[in-house]
Scaffold this active site. Structure first.
Site, PDB file in Angstrom:
ATOM      1  N   ASN A  48       0.628  -0.982   0.346  1.00 25.72           N
ATOM      2  CA  ASN A  48      -0.023   0.370   0.237  1.00 25.72           C
ATOM      3  C   ASN A  48       0.716   0.932   0.216  1.00 25.72           C
ATOM      4  O   ASN A  48       1.659   0.970   1.238  1.00 25.72           O
ATOM      5  CB  ASN A  48      -0.825   0.104   1.779  1.00 25.72           C
ATOM      6  CG  ASN A  48      -2.008   1.141   1.419  1.00 25.72           C
ATOM      7  OD1 ASN A  48      -1.466   1.802   1.207  1.00 25.72           O
ATOM      8  ND2 ASN A  48      -2.794   0.454   2.389  1.00 25.72           N
ATOM      9  N   GLU A  86      -3.952   1.661  -2.979  1.00 22.61           N
ATOM     10  CA  GLU A  86      -4.845   3.996  -2.581  1.00 22.61           C
ATOM     11  C   GLU A  86      -3.400   4.085  -3.339  1.00 22.61           C
ATOM     12  O   GLU A  86      -3.040   5.206  -2.963  1.00 22.61           O
ATOM     13  CB  GLU A  86      -4.065   3.421  -1.333  1.00 22.61           C
ATOM     14  CG  GLU A  86      -5.172   3.214  -0.353  1.00 22.61           C
ATOM     15  CD  GLU A  86      -4.811   4.221   0.993  1.00 22.61           C
ATOM     16  OE1 GLU A  86      -5.500   5.307   1.054  1.00 22.61           O
ATOM     17  OE2 GLU A  86      -4.658   3.815   1.755  1.00 22.61           O
ATOM     18  N   ASP A 142      -4.375  -5.071   0.735  1.00 23.96           N
ATOM     19  CA  ASP A 142      -4.427  -3.937   2.535  1.00 23.96           C
ATOM     20  C   ASP A 142      -5.552  -4.443   2.873  1.00 23.96           C
ATOM     21  O   ASP A 142      -6.652  -4.289   2.204  1.00 23.96           O
ATOM     22  CB  ASP A 142      -4.357  -2.956   2.149  1.00 23.96           C
ATOM     23  CG  ASP A 142      -4.122  -2.024   3.386  1.00 23.96           C
ATOM     24  OD1 ASP A 142      -4.883  -2.794   4.262  1.00 23.96           O
ATOM     25  OD2 ASP A 142      -4.480  -1.272   3.469  1.00 23.96           O
ATOM     26  N   ASN A 146      -6.683  -4.724   5.853  1.00 24.54           N
ATOM     27  CA  ASN A 146      -7.231  -3.423   6.724  1.00 24.54           C
ATOM     28  C   ASN A 146      -7.932  -4.475   8.109  1.00 24.54           C
ATOM     29  O   ASN A 146      -8.897  -4.203   8.606  1.00 24.54           O
ATOM     30  CB  ASN A 146      -7.847  -2.585   6.723  1.00 24.54           C
ATOM     31  CG  ASN A 146      -7.546  -1.311   6.147  1.00 24.54           C
ATOM     32  OD1 ASN A 146      -7.130  -1.063   6.908  1.00 24.54           O
ATOM     33  ND2 ASN A 146      -8.258  -0.945   5.011  1.00 24.54           N
ATOM     34  N   ASP A 160      -1.199  -6.206   6.117  1.00 26.95           N
ATOM     35  CA  ASP A 160      -1.155  -6.343   5.231  1.00 26.95           C
ATOM     36  C   ASP A 160      -0.761  -7.759   4.996  1.00 26.95           C
ATOM     37  O   ASP A 160       0.142  -8.570   5.182  1.00 26.95           O
ATOM     38  CB  ASP A 160       0.023  -5.102   3.794  1.00 26.95           C
ATOM     39  CG  ASP A 160      -0.536  -4.201   5.193  1.00 26.95           C
ATOM     40  OD1 ASP A 160      -0.703  -3.313   3.144  1.00 26.95           O
ATOM     41  OD2 ASP A 160      -0.234  -3.781   5.233  1.00 26.95           O
ATOM     42  N   ASP A 184       2.965   4.392   4.489  1.00 29.00           N
ATOM     43  CA  ASP A 184       3.078   4.167   6.355  1.00 29.00           C
ATOM     44  C   ASP A 184       2.652   2.384   6.124  1.00 29.00           C
ATOM     45  O   ASP A 184       2.516   1.647   7.206  1.00 29.00           O
ATOM     46  CB  ASP A 184       1.406   4.865   7.051  1.00 29.00           C
ATOM     47  CG  ASP A 184       0.472   4.603   6.320  1.00 29.00           C
ATOM     48  OD1 ASP A 184       0.181   4.420   4.387  1.00 29.00           O
ATOM     49  OD2 ASP A 184      -0.788   5.152   6.906  1.00 29.00           O
ATOM     50  N   HIS A 185       2.404   2.053   5.258  1.00 26.85           N
ATOM     51  CA  HIS A 185       3.017   0.765   5.205  1.00 26.85           C
ATOM     52  C   HIS A 185       4.529  -0.059   4.205  1.00 26.85           C
ATOM     53  O   HIS A 185       4.711   1.102   3.661  1.00 26.85           O
ATOM     54  CB  HIS A 185       1.628  -0.018   4.262  1.00 26.85           C
ATOM     55  CG  HIS A 185      -0.065   0.452   4.604  1.00 26.85           C
ATOM     56  ND1 HIS A 185      -0.465  -0.876   4.636  1.00 26.85           N
ATOM     57  CD2 HIS A 185      -0.456   1.614   4.231  1.00 26.85           C
ATOM     58  CE1 HIS A 185      -1.860  -0.441   5.425  1.00 26.85           C
ATOM     59  NE2 HIS A 185      -1.975   0.911   5.464  1.00 26.85           N
TER      60      HIS A 185
END
Length: 264
Positions: A7, A34, A147, A149, A218, A247-248
């Site tokens: 991501n 994303e 991802d 989530n 992930d 951030d991933h």
DNA sequence: ATGCCGAAGATACTTCGA
């Protein structure tokens, strides 16, 4: 043979990092989430110059997914979205790469368990489960990367007590993850590593990465036919240490050559 | 307890992420 997921939190911002990472990690398949790009803003020329072909589903501002494949491999039967599930959000793209069916997904975040977005998340998860079930009937060699989530277990969470019942960790989300496994999929990372504190995402705030306070959200799920060929699965924390990171960070699955029909 | 950071659209501040 390697499959990876990342991501990137804006491909416009992260394209140089994606290209740098691919130069060091020339994986056969890279699933991105994303993108935050409109369909006609995808940087195809740069991706092709790096030796990859691509299929993508863009959207202005939010979401967006792509599958990058080494130019010498095939990229066929591209399907966008979840067939039969109307969704204005660009979250899913699938393709067949040398006989392996690859689904790249950006799962709904959900915001909070009392949010309408959480209701959407559970509906979306149900639709995805049906889609994966149908895909598994058609493709023995299958992988679902993205991802999710969802932190599947307490060991995937830096403070399981604080996150108990919260979005990303709630029982209905974990049950949905479990139903994906029950379809005949395996969490590739956990085939090789049962350690705690193995995360793929860290909040930008409060120096969470430096303190290694994150979540493992992930994932790469693989069918039995691919699991037989799995030889390693690692989280590559290096890009998270770069300037202006996502951030991933990427998750990479290594398969023996026999996993791809072309190589048998 | 809440914000912290970051991207995007807009162009001062909000939405969204996880």
């Amino acid at each position: 043979m390697q499959l990876a997921t990342w991501n990137v939190n804006s491909l416009k911002v992260r394209l140089p990092q994606v290209l740098a990472w691919l130069a060091e990690n020339p994986v056969d398949v890279l699933c991105l989430q994303e993108l935050k790009l409109e369909q006609d803003k995808f940087p195809l020329a740069e991706v092709e110059a790096a030796g990859y072909r691509a299929a993508w589903l863009g959207q202005k501002t939010y979401n967006g997914v792509a599958i990058l494949v080494k130019a010498e491999r095939s990229l066929d039967d591209v399907v966008t979205g979840i067939p039969g599930y109307d969704d204005v959000q660009s979250r899913v793209i699938a393709a067949t790469v040398d006989g392996v069916r690859v689904v790249c997904a950006y799962f709904v975040n959900g915001e909070a368990v009392d949010s309408p977005k959480y209701t959407y998340k559970l509906e979306w998860l149900a639709a995805l489960e049906g889609y994966v079930e149908r895909e598994l009937e058609r493709h023995a060699a299958f992988a679902l990367l993205g991802d999710y989530n969802i932190a599947p277990e307490d060991i995937d969470v830096y403070d399981a007590d604080a996150w108990q019942g919260k979005v990303l960790c709630s029982a209905p989300e974990r049950a949905a993850f479990g139903r994906l496994l029950a379809l005949g999929l395996a969490d590739a990372f956990r085939l090789f590593n049962r350690e705690e504190k193995q995360y793929s995402w860290w909040d930008y705030r409060a120096m969470m990465f430096r303190r290694n306070l994150g979540l493992r959200i992930d994932h790469i799920l693989v069918s039995d036919a691919l699991r037989e060929h799995a030889v390693a699965c690692v989280i590559d924390k290096l890009p998270r240490k770069w300037e202006r990171p996502s951030d991933h960070t990427p998750v990479v699955l290594t398969l023996s050559a026999a996993a791809f029909a072309q190589d048998q």
